[in-house]
Design a protein around this motif. Structure first.
Motif, short mmCIF file in Angstrom:
data_model
loop_
_atom_site.label_atom_id
_atom_site.label_comp_id
_atom_site.label_asym_id
_atom_site.label_seq_id
_atom_site.Cartn_x
_atom_site.Cartn_y
_atom_site.Cartn_z
N UNK A 1 0.82 -1.23 0.00
CA UNK A 1 0.00 0.00 0.00
C UNK A 1 0.85 1.28 0.00
N UNK B 1 -8.12 -0.06 6.01
CA UNK B 1 -7.10 -0.50 6.96
C UNK B 1 -7.70 -1.30 8.11
N UNK C 1 -5.55 12.86 15.97
CA UNK C 1 -5.79 12.28 14.64
C UNK C 1 -4.69 11.29 14.29
N UNK D 1 -2.50 8.47 8.83
CA UNK D 1 -2.05 7.32 8.04
C UNK D 1 -3.11 6.96 7.00
N UNK D 2 -4.38 7.01 7.44
CA UNK D 2 -5.49 6.68 6.55
C UNK D 2 -5.52 7.64 5.36
N UNK D 3 -5.30 8.93 5.63
CA UNK D 3 -5.30 9.92 4.55
C UNK D 3 -4.13 9.70 3.60
N UNK D 4 -2.99 9.27 4.18
CA UNK D 4 -1.81 9.06 3.33
C UNK D 4 -1.99 7.88 2.37
N UNK D 5 -3.01 7.05 2.62
CA UNK D 5 -3.28 5.93 1.70
C UNK D 5 -4.03 6.41 0.47
N UNK E 1 -1.84 5.38 -6.05
CA UNK E 1 -2.85 5.70 -5.03
C UNK E 1 -4.24 5.89 -5.66
N UNK F 1 -7.37 -0.84 11.26
CA UNK F 1 -7.97 0.09 12.22
C UNK F 1 -8.82 1.07 11.42
N UNK G 1 -5.07 8.12 16.36
CA UNK G 1 -6.17 7.26 15.89
C UNK G 1 -5.88 6.65 14.52
N UNK G 2 -4.80 7.06 13.86
CA UNK G 2 -4.46 6.49 12.56
C UNK G 2 -5.09 7.23 11.40
N UNK G 3 -5.68 8.42 11.68
CA UNK G 3 -6.35 9.16 10.60
C UNK G 3 -5.38 9.74 9.59
N UNK H 1 -8.11 1.38 -0.01
CA UNK H 1 -7.62 0.64 1.15
C UNK H 1 -8.62 0.71 2.31
N UNK I 1 2.80 2.41 2.40
CA UNK I 1 2.95 3.07 3.70
C UNK I 1 4.32 2.81 4.32
N UNK J 1 -9.93 3.97 11.00
CA UNK J 1 -9.78 5.34 11.48
C UNK J 1 -10.69 6.27 10.70
#
Lengths: 309, 291
Positions: free
Chosen positions: A50, A82, B197, B204-208, A75, A84, B200-202, A80, A52, A86
């Protein structure tokens, strides 16, 4: 045609070698499931794919694209979900979808996504008021909003009740019908068996085996386990055990009082011989069952039974 | 370009909705500075720097000396002559009743050289008594010099220097100070949710996704600027209309200072957020920096 190729992927965190040597290819439109015990390297492998986590060694290519040169383009091709989920607790599913839609050049319509993940009725509820299953469905919806070719679902059903799990299976199958390629990780073997075109078992940072679920089960063993119990005293079970031991297709028998467990390569022939004998002797069979091998047996066979946490 | 604009708009709206739906943001960003201002204004708004003492002048037997002293007393701005009396006993009663701070008993004849200052025994060491006593001594000294025909060799020359044409009250200082404090706090403490944020992994989530993270930061900062404008507006309204504070505004200067100030504190907030792993650590560091 392979939409994803992973070659000789390696990743270490300090002294811990999380991924030792992982290679596989995923075809267009297939559900490719990665299973493995806790700490096997599934999530690290997925996070490298992915984009990361950068791999220490190895190549990841999406068709002609790779992360070093075409990060933005990749991307846009992937969605994705994930492990978690979030999200912004104070935003609604509808607002999440609008926000995520703005990140992509092309989108699937918001209403269609809400319908697919069955959240139309809850689209205006703040995420903090959604149940675990609804949050997971929204996470999958967010993975779909950019109309990706490949969708990564990292343990999407963990912690959900059986109904919510079955609902998510339906969503995954709907995505498959939309010709999406799905890379799934799960701890549930029944899920992997039901949904996957191919299963990849990873253990201790390495791929143990990759194949279709049925082929893996067949590869594990040709034997079936037959269970039966007799009415009355133990004599029927003891005599039947002696007769069955003479059959070449029977490899092993366990007896517990009036119950027998028989491992045989040919259950039909074994049962025919057994019933001929019990009819002659006038023994009465109470219950009988043939246990099918499952992916869980394959998993345990390949990864062992010891604790991994 | 259109996609980036839409992305910025959606992220700005996202920050805006989250901030306005977050009760803590309302409390710390708006209600807390307002409560702080109201409390300070109530405590300090009445404290006036102008000193005035209410006095009674007793002139039992008017004569040239007593009239001269009385005339001098009346032109002194800090002494308010509320009562002109003819007997000392009346003056004593007014002091007992706390109607006046002090009473000045003027000489009864031209030969009499004593000027008597009557004050409440409990207030003998008070600032008012000291001031009235000092003023009176000065008048008597001037009279003495006049009688002997002498002139002052040394004199105190008193000059004032002002920073501008406006006279600033305590309320004005308090209002501007609290506005500055609110902007600074907003920048420093508003970034707490960024740490949350990340936790909570937000992020990281945005970076995906193909999101432009610079736009994410910019939209967050723009929303904080907007929130600070609302803070300034509300605090200024309450200060001006409820507590009669005056804002001597140079609009251009205010805009420049506001933008530079808000961005600087936001930048410090971002800096702290970038290496703080928990919201607790961020709170501690920000509180330390804020003080």
């Amino acid at each position: 045609m392979h939409v994803l190729e992973v070659n000789h992927l390696k990743k270490s965190f300090g002294a811990v070698q999380a991924v030792k040597n992982v290679s596989f290819q995923v075809k267009q439109g297939e559900v490719f499931t990665i299973i493995g015990p806790n700490g096997a390297g599934k999530t690290t492998t997925l996070e490298m794919i992915e984009g990361l986590v950068p791999p220490d060694q190895g190549d990841i290519t999406f068709g002609e694209l790779n992360w070093k040169k075409n990060g933005e383009a990749i991307k846009k091709k992937i969605g994705v979900q994930p492990q978690l989920s979030a999200m912004f607790d104070l935003l609604t599913p509808s607002e999440h979808l609008q926000l995520f839609a703005s990140f992509y050049d092309k989108n699937r319509p918001e209403e269609e996504i809400l319908k697919t993940v069955n959240l139309t009725e809850h689209k205006d509820k703040q995420v903090r008021n959604l149940s675990g299953g609804q949050r997971q469905r929204l996470a999958i919806g967010l993975a779909m909003i950019g109309d990706p070719e490949i969708i990564f679902l990292d343990e999407p059903t963990t912690g959900l009740d059986p109904q919510a799990r079955r609902n998510l299976w339906d969503i995954i199958l709907r995505l498959k019908h939309l010709d999406k390629t799905i890379i799934l990780t799960t701890h549930y073997m029944d899920e992997a068996e039901q949904l996957s075109d191919r299963v990849c078992i990873i253990d201790q940072g390495e791929i143990v085996t990759t194949d279709q679920p049925d082929a893996l089960i067949k590869r594990l063993t040709v034997e079936r386990e037959v269970r039966l119990s007799f009415l009355g005293h133990e004599e029927a079970a003891i005599d039947s055990e002696k007769i069955l031991n003479k059959l070449s297709v029977v490899s092993h028998i366990d007896r517990d009082s009036t119950e027998l467990k028989i491992w045989t390569e040919d259950p039909e022939y074994t049962l025919l011989e057994l019933f001929n004998y019990t009819k002659q002797q006038n023994y009465q069979v109470d219950q009988i069952s043939i246990r099918e091998m499952s992916l869980e047996d394959v998993f345990i066979e390949f990864t062992g039974k010891e604790w991994r946490d | 370009m259109a996609r980036l604009m839409n992305q910025f708009k959606q992220m700005f709206l996202m920050h805006l909705k989250i901030t306005f739906r977050e009760k803590q943001a309302w409390f710390w960003g708006l209600f807390f500075p307002v409560i702080l201002m109201v409390i300070f204004m109530f405590i300090f708004a009445d404290s006036d720097d102008d000193f005035e003492a209410s006095v009674a002048v007793v002139e039992e037997n008017p004569n040239e000396v007593s009239t001269a002293i009385s005339d001098q007393i009346e032109v002194i701005p800090v002494l308010n002559v509320d009562h002109q009396l003819e007997s000392q006993s009346e003056a004593e009663q007014l002091i007992k009743d706390q109607d006046v701070t002090a009473a000045i008993v003027l000489p009864q004849s031209e030969e009499d050289s004593d000027v008597l200052l009557l004050v409440n025994a409990e207030d003998e060491q008070s600032t008012t008594t000291q001031v009235v006593s000092g003023v009176l001594s000065n008048i008597v000294q001037q009279m003495n010099l006049q009688v002997v025909g002498a002139s002052e060799t040394y004199a105190v020359d008193f000059q004032t220097v002002t920073t501008g044409e406006h006279e600033l009250s305590y309320q004005d200082f308090l209002l501007t100070g609290l506005i500055a404090l609110a902007v600074a706090q907003g920048g420093l403490f508003g970034m707490i949710d960024l740490v949350d944020m990340r936790r909570k992994g937000l992020i990281k989530r945005l970076r995906m996704t193909p999101v432009n993270m610079s736009l994410f930061g910019l939209s967050d900062m723009m929303m904080r600027l907007l929130f600070s404008v609302i803070q300034i507006f509300v605090l200024a309204l309450i200060g001006v209309f409820l507590f009669n504070a005056t804002l001597h505004i140079n609009i251009l200067g205010l805009v420049v200072l506001f933008i530079v100030g808000a961005l600087s504190f936001n930048a410090i907030g971002y800096f702290i957020s970038s290496f703080s792993k928990t919201t607790e650590a961020t709170w501690a560091l920000r509180t330390f920096l804020a003080f």
